[in-house]
Write a protein that holds these residues in place. Structure first.
Motif, short mmCIF file in Angstrom:
data_model
loop_
_atom_site.label_atom_id
_atom_site.label_comp_id
_atom_site.label_asym_id
_atom_site.label_seq_id
_atom_site.Cartn_x
_atom_site.Cartn_y
_atom_site.Cartn_z
N ARG A 18 0.85 -1.19 0.00
CA ARG A 18 0.00 0.00 0.00
C ARG A 18 0.88 1.24 0.00
O ARG A 18 1.78 1.37 0.86
CB ARG A 18 -0.91 0.01 1.23
CG ARG A 18 -1.83 1.21 1.29
CD ARG A 18 -2.72 1.15 2.52
NE ARG A 18 -3.60 2.30 2.59
CZ ARG A 18 -4.48 2.52 3.58
NH1 ARG A 18 -4.57 1.63 4.57
NH2 ARG A 18 -5.24 3.58 3.59
N GLN B 65 -3.39 -5.74 -5.07
CA GLN B 65 -2.60 -4.67 -4.49
C GLN B 65 -1.23 -4.58 -5.16
O GLN B 65 -0.70 -3.49 -5.39
CB GLN B 65 -2.44 -4.88 -2.99
CG GLN B 65 -3.70 -4.67 -2.19
CD GLN B 65 -4.14 -3.22 -2.22
OE1 GLN B 65 -5.13 -2.86 -2.85
NE2 GLN B 65 -3.38 -2.35 -1.56
N ILE C 180 -0.45 -2.51 5.70
CA ILE C 180 -1.44 -1.57 5.19
C ILE C 180 -1.91 -0.59 6.27
O ILE C 180 -2.70 0.31 5.99
CB ILE C 180 -2.66 -2.29 4.57
CG1 ILE C 180 -3.36 -3.18 5.61
CG2 ILE C 180 -2.24 -3.11 3.37
CD1 ILE C 180 -4.66 -3.80 5.11
#
Length: 231
Positions: free
Chosen positions: A44, A70, A184
Motif C-alpha cells: 500500500r 494490491q 497496510i
C-alpha cells in the motif's frame, strides 16, 4: 567499534545487517537469535514505502505476502522489496478464504498472483500464505510452493494501536518466531520498526522466512505449512 562491525563496513555491508551462513544445515550458535517479520495484505502506498525505508535503515529483512490486486496497483513497491533483499510471497489475488473453496477456483486465485509476480520479478518460488491462515487439507498437497503461517499474532488489524502491538510482539517473540503483521496500517508499520529497534538491542537478527528455515537446516517442501523457523 566492534571488530565484526568494522569488517562489515570494509566489505560494504551495512552495520545493521549481517551476511548469513552459506551452509544452512550448520547448527546455530547458542547466542544467535533469528526472527522473521512477515507482512500481509499489501503493498500500500504511504505505508509499505515507509516500512521499507525503516527496514533499510535498520538493516532488517522481512517477508511480504502480497494480495495480487494490491501488487498490480503498486508494482514499483514490489520491485523495491525484491531489490532490497526481502522475500516476496503470495496472498492470493483477491484475499479469498481458501478453506472450503473448490480446488479449481482456489488454485486459480493462487496462480493468478504467482503469474503476475513471475512476470514482474522473474522466475522464482513465491511462497503462499493462505488468507486467515486457513486452507483445506485436500487443497494443501496441490499447492506447488511452501506455505507459511505464524507463531506470533498481535492482532494488529484489530487494535490499530501501535503500543499495544509492540507489547504483544515483545511479550511473545522468541528465537525462530514468525511474526504476523499488516503493512497496510500506519500503526502496524510504526510498531514493526519499534519492535526491530527493541529486539536488535537484545541481539536478534531479522531475516526472511526462507532464510530462517535454512538457518535451522529445514528444507522447505511444496504443500507444507510452516509456523516457525523450525518447521
Amino acid at each position: 567499534m566492534a571488530i565484526w562491525v568494522l569488517l562489515l563496513l570494509l566489505l560494504g555491508v551495512p552495520a545493521g545487517s549481517r551476511a548469513l551462513p552459506a551452509d544452512g544445515s550448520a547448527a546455530l550458535l547458542e547466542e544467535e537469535r533469528y526472527i522473521a517479520l512477515t507482512f500481509d495484505d499489501g503493498p500500500r502506498s504511504g505505508t509499505t514505502d515507509r516500512l521499507l525505508d525503516g527496514l533499510r535503515q535498520r538493516g532488517a529483512s522481512a517477508t511480504f505476502f502480497l494480495v495480487g490486486e494490491q501488487a498490480a496497483a503498486n508494482p514499483a513497491l514490489v520491485q523495491r522489496m525484491q531489490a532490497e533483499g526481502h522475500q516476496v510471497g503470495n496472498h492470493t489475488w483477491s484475499h479469498v478464504r481458501l478453506e472450503g473453496m473448490d480446488a479449481a477456483p482456489a488454485l486459480a486465485e493462487i496462480q493468478r498472483t504467482d503469474e503476475y509476480l513471475q512476470q514482474l520479478l522473474g522466475e522464482g518460488d513465491y511462497w503462499l500464505r493462505p488468507p486467515y491462515g486457513l486452507i483445506g487439507e485436500q487443497l494443501e498437497p496441490q499447492v506447488p510452493v511452501p506455505m507459511v503461517k505464524w507463531s506470533v499474532d498481535p492482532r494488529d488489524w484489530e487494535s490499530r494501536n501501535t503500543q499495544a502491538v509492540v507489547r504483544a510482539v515483545l511479550r511473545d517473540a522468541k528465537p525462530n518466531s514468525i511474526v504476523l503483521l499488516h503493512d497496510i496500517y500506519a500503526t502496524s508499520v510504526e510498531a514493526a520498526l519499534q519492535v526491530v529497534d527493541a529486539l536488535q538491542k537484545e541481539g536478534y537478527w531479522f531475516v526472511t522466512v526462507e532464510e530462517l528455515l535454512r538457518l535451522n537446516g529445514v528444507t522447505p517442501q511444496a504443500g507444507a505449512l510452516y509456523r516457525t523457523g523450525t518447521g
